[in-house]
Design a protein around this motif. Structure first.
Motif, PDB file in Angstrom:
ATOM      1  N   GLY A  98      -3.650   2.974   4.554  1.00 56.68           N
ATOM      2  CA  GLY A  98      -3.171   4.035   4.364  1.00 56.68           C
ATOM      3  C   GLY A  98      -4.194   4.779   3.293  1.00 56.68           C
ATOM      4  O   GLY A  98      -5.419   4.391   3.133  1.00 56.68           O
ATOM      5  N   PRO A  99      -3.674   5.789   2.538  1.00 56.14           N
ATOM      6  CA  PRO A  99      -4.575   6.698   1.712  1.00 56.14           C
ATOM      7  C   PRO A  99      -5.138   5.638   0.721  1.00 56.14           C
ATOM      8  O   PRO A  99      -4.649   4.851   0.179  1.00 56.14           O
ATOM      9  CB  PRO A  99      -3.664   7.546   1.221  1.00 56.14           C
ATOM     10  CG  PRO A  99      -2.347   7.828   2.022  1.00 56.14           C
ATOM     11  CD  PRO A  99      -2.283   6.547   2.989  1.00 56.14           C
ATOM     12  N   ASP A 100      -6.540   6.120   0.340  1.00 57.07           N
ATOM     13  CA  ASP A 100      -7.402   5.118  -0.459  1.00 57.07           C
ATOM     14  C   ASP A 100      -7.111   3.567  -0.226  1.00 57.07           C
ATOM     15  O   ASP A 100      -7.169   2.765  -1.066  1.00 57.07           O
ATOM     16  CB  ASP A 100      -6.563   5.298  -2.075  1.00 57.07           C
ATOM     17  CG  ASP A 100      -6.824   6.816  -2.365  1.00 57.07           C
ATOM     18  OD1 ASP A 100      -7.885   7.548  -1.831  1.00 57.07           O
ATOM     19  OD2 ASP A 100      -6.048   7.350  -3.021  1.00 57.07           O
ATOM     20  N   GLY A 101      -6.833   3.441   1.089  1.00 53.40           N
ATOM     21  CA  GLY A 101      -7.102   1.858   1.414  1.00 53.40           C
ATOM     22  C   GLY A 101      -5.421   1.139   1.016  1.00 53.40           C
ATOM     23  O   GLY A 101      -5.567   0.075   1.197  1.00 53.40           O
ATOM     24  N   LYS A 102      -4.530   1.977   0.769  1.00 55.22           N
ATOM     25  CA  LYS A 102      -3.645   1.169   0.243  1.00 55.22           C
ATOM     26  C   LYS A 102      -2.316   1.270   1.114  1.00 55.22           C
ATOM     27  O   LYS A 102      -2.250   1.844   2.069  1.00 55.22           O
ATOM     28  CB  LYS A 102      -2.578   2.095  -0.870  1.00 55.22           C
ATOM     29  CG  LYS A 102      -3.512   2.221  -2.140  1.00 55.22           C
ATOM     30  CD  LYS A 102      -2.852   3.168  -3.166  1.00 55.22           C
ATOM     31  CE  LYS A 102      -3.751   3.214  -4.537  1.00 55.22           C
ATOM     32  NZ  LYS A 102      -2.946   4.166  -5.538  1.00 55.22           N
ATOM     33  N   GLU A 103      -1.808   0.133   1.246  1.00 53.74           N
ATOM     34  CA  GLU A 103      -0.684  -0.027   2.411  1.00 53.74           C
ATOM     35  C   GLU A 103       0.578   1.030   2.048  1.00 53.74           C
ATOM     36  O   GLU A 103       1.033   1.212   0.831  1.00 53.74           O
ATOM     37  CB  GLU A 103       0.075  -1.310   2.247  1.00 53.74           C
ATOM     38  CG  GLU A 103       1.028  -1.627   3.488  1.00 53.74           C
ATOM     39  CD  GLU A 103       1.523  -3.037   3.428  1.00 53.74           C
ATOM     40  OE1 GLU A 103       0.667  -3.883   3.707  1.00 53.74           O
ATOM     41  OE2 GLU A 103       2.585  -3.544   3.444  1.00 53.74           O
ATOM     42  N   VAL A 104       1.084   1.723   3.102  1.00 54.08           N
ATOM     43  CA  VAL A 104       2.302   2.741   2.941  1.00 54.08           C
ATOM     44  C   VAL A 104       3.152   2.371   4.098  1.00 54.08           C
ATOM     45  O   VAL A 104       2.900   2.025   5.147  1.00 54.08           O
ATOM     46  CB  VAL A 104       1.471   4.296   3.082  1.00 54.08           C
ATOM     47  CG1 VAL A 104       0.700   4.556   1.911  1.00 54.08           C
ATOM     48  CG2 VAL A 104       0.981   4.349   4.235  1.00 54.08           C
ATOM     49  N   ARG A 105       4.448   2.926   3.428  1.00 53.48           N
ATOM     50  CA  ARG A 105       5.290   2.817   4.586  1.00 53.48           C
ATOM     51  C   ARG A 105       5.595   4.290   4.969  1.00 53.48           C
ATOM     52  O   ARG A 105       5.571   5.148   4.216  1.00 53.48           O
ATOM     53  CB  ARG A 105       6.684   2.078   4.237  1.00 53.48           C
ATOM     54  CG  ARG A 105       7.340   3.086   2.900  1.00 53.48           C
ATOM     55  CD  ARG A 105       8.763   2.346   2.438  1.00 53.48           C
ATOM     56  NE  ARG A 105       9.388   3.050   1.414  1.00 53.48           N
ATOM     57  CZ  ARG A 105      10.555   2.970   0.800  1.00 53.48           C
ATOM     58  NH1 ARG A 105      11.014   1.892   1.114  1.00 53.48           N
ATOM     59  NH2 ARG A 105      10.931   3.881  -0.068  1.00 53.48           N
ATOM     60  N   VAL A 106       5.850   4.505   6.201  1.00 56.73           N
ATOM     61  CA  VAL A 106       6.257   5.776   6.829  1.00 56.73           C
ATOM     62  C   VAL A 106       7.484   5.698   7.844  1.00 56.73           C
ATOM     63  O   VAL A 106       7.446   4.882   8.501  1.00 56.73           O
ATOM     64  CB  VAL A 106       5.250   6.397   7.770  1.00 56.73           C
ATOM     65  CG1 VAL A 106       5.309   7.860   7.829  1.00 56.73           C
ATOM     66  CG2 VAL A 106       3.664   6.031   7.110  1.00 56.73           C
ATOM     67  N   PHE A 107       8.541   6.442   7.294  1.00 57.00           N
ATOM     68  CA  PHE A 107       9.745   6.549   8.059  1.00 57.00           C
ATOM     69  C   PHE A 107      10.113   7.761   8.383  1.00 57.00           C
ATOM     70  O   PHE A 107       9.738   8.877   7.943  1.00 57.00           O
ATOM     71  CB  PHE A 107      10.915   5.644   7.638  1.00 57.00           C
ATOM     72  CG  PHE A 107      11.423   5.986   6.171  1.00 57.00           C
ATOM     73  CD1 PHE A 107      12.372   7.051   5.878  1.00 57.00           C
ATOM     74  CD2 PHE A 107      10.679   5.609   5.017  1.00 57.00           C
ATOM     75  CE1 PHE A 107      12.754   7.424   4.549  1.00 57.00           C
ATOM     76  CE2 PHE A 107      11.121   6.121   3.594  1.00 57.00           C
ATOM     77  CZ  PHE A 107      12.160   6.905   3.480  1.00 57.00           C
TER      78      PHE A 107
END
Length: 261
Positions: A98-107
């Motif tokens: 995700g943004p800046d290589g971070k893991e993100v959740r999207v719902f």
């Protein structure tokens, strides 16, 4: 209102009411499966789920694993699923990159469509004014989808047929189709000649009037000639034709799917 009688319930008609509770949160402890690709999708081939699988297939370059969530088995209420969507609704997605290589959740399906369009720079107009108009139609669909779903509930799935509910939501689906039909006059896609996330958001729900609710005659679907032609163009796209079959239990579909390496 149409004089066509709604279909009766039978032993194979899902009973969605049995899973409803006035509280949120996990009902069981279970981790979600994870594959090797950056994007992990947890979904089902309902209209909201199909929006996202069609988008992923249209993008073409995205590596993803799509895992089926059996909502009738209440898999959306497992601890693993609730961790990525506290509202316990499919689809939900994890992006390890995700943004800046971070893991993100999207719902929420609309949020996922917008996230993917912005990340990969596709299916969202570059022109700022056209981008606003596209998002107008995306958010309009996010509000319209539940009305179409309520029509399906009262027309097909409700344990008792309530005339007021059927009539109310029949009229609303007809009104929504009329809005779309008038807008599509002289246009190939919702955004003129550009296929976008607006089309991806709308077409699975419009298709569901026939494939999910068997209500073409009741709604008078073929009266909306621009909608009918546009839906045909959507389904003629190879990526969309494939995307609607992902996370499906139908014989020609894929319950779980991993894009090729």
């Amino acid at each position: 209102m149409s004089g066509v009688s709604p279909p009766g319930r039978d032993a194979n008609t899902p009973n969605f009411g049995k899973m409803n509770r006035p509280t949120a949160g996990a009902r069981s402890q279970k981790d979600l499966p994870r594959g090797d690709h950056p994007i992990q999708l947890y979904s089902l081939a309902t209209p909201n789920g199909q929006k996202v699988t069609c988008m992923l297939e249209e993008l073409g370059c995205v590596k993803y694993d799509a895992w089926i969530i059996n909502i009738m088995n209440e898999e959306q209420f497992t601890s693993g699923f609730v961790a990525i969507n506290p509202n316990s609704k499919i689809p939900a997605m994890v992006d390890r990159d995700g943004p800046d290589g971070k893991e993100v959740r999207v719902f929420e399906s609309g949020s996922i469509l917008l996230y993917l369009a912005e990340k990969y720079g596709k299916f969202l107009p570059e022109d700022k004014a056209r981008r606003v108009e596209c998002i107008n139609w995306l958010f309009f669909q996010m509000g319209a989808g539940p009305f179409i779903g309520q029509f399906g509930h009262f027309y097909k799935y409700a344990p008792e047929k309530i005339e007021y509910g059927i009539n109310r939501y029949t009229m609303e689906v007809q009104r929504l189709l009329d809005v779309l039909d008038k807008h599509l006059e002289g246009r190939q896609w919702i955004m003129d000649d550009e296929f976008t996330i607006a089309d991806l958001a709308w077409f699975p729900w419009v298709r569901c009037v026939e494939t999910g609710y068997n209500a073409v005659e009741h709604i008078g679907f073929y009266n909306y000639k621009n909608v009918v032609a546009w839906l045909g163009r959507c389904l003629a796209r190879p990526a969309c034709a494939k995307g609607i079959k992902i996370n499906s239990t139908n014989p020609d579909g894929w319950a779980n799917y991993s894009s090729p390496n």
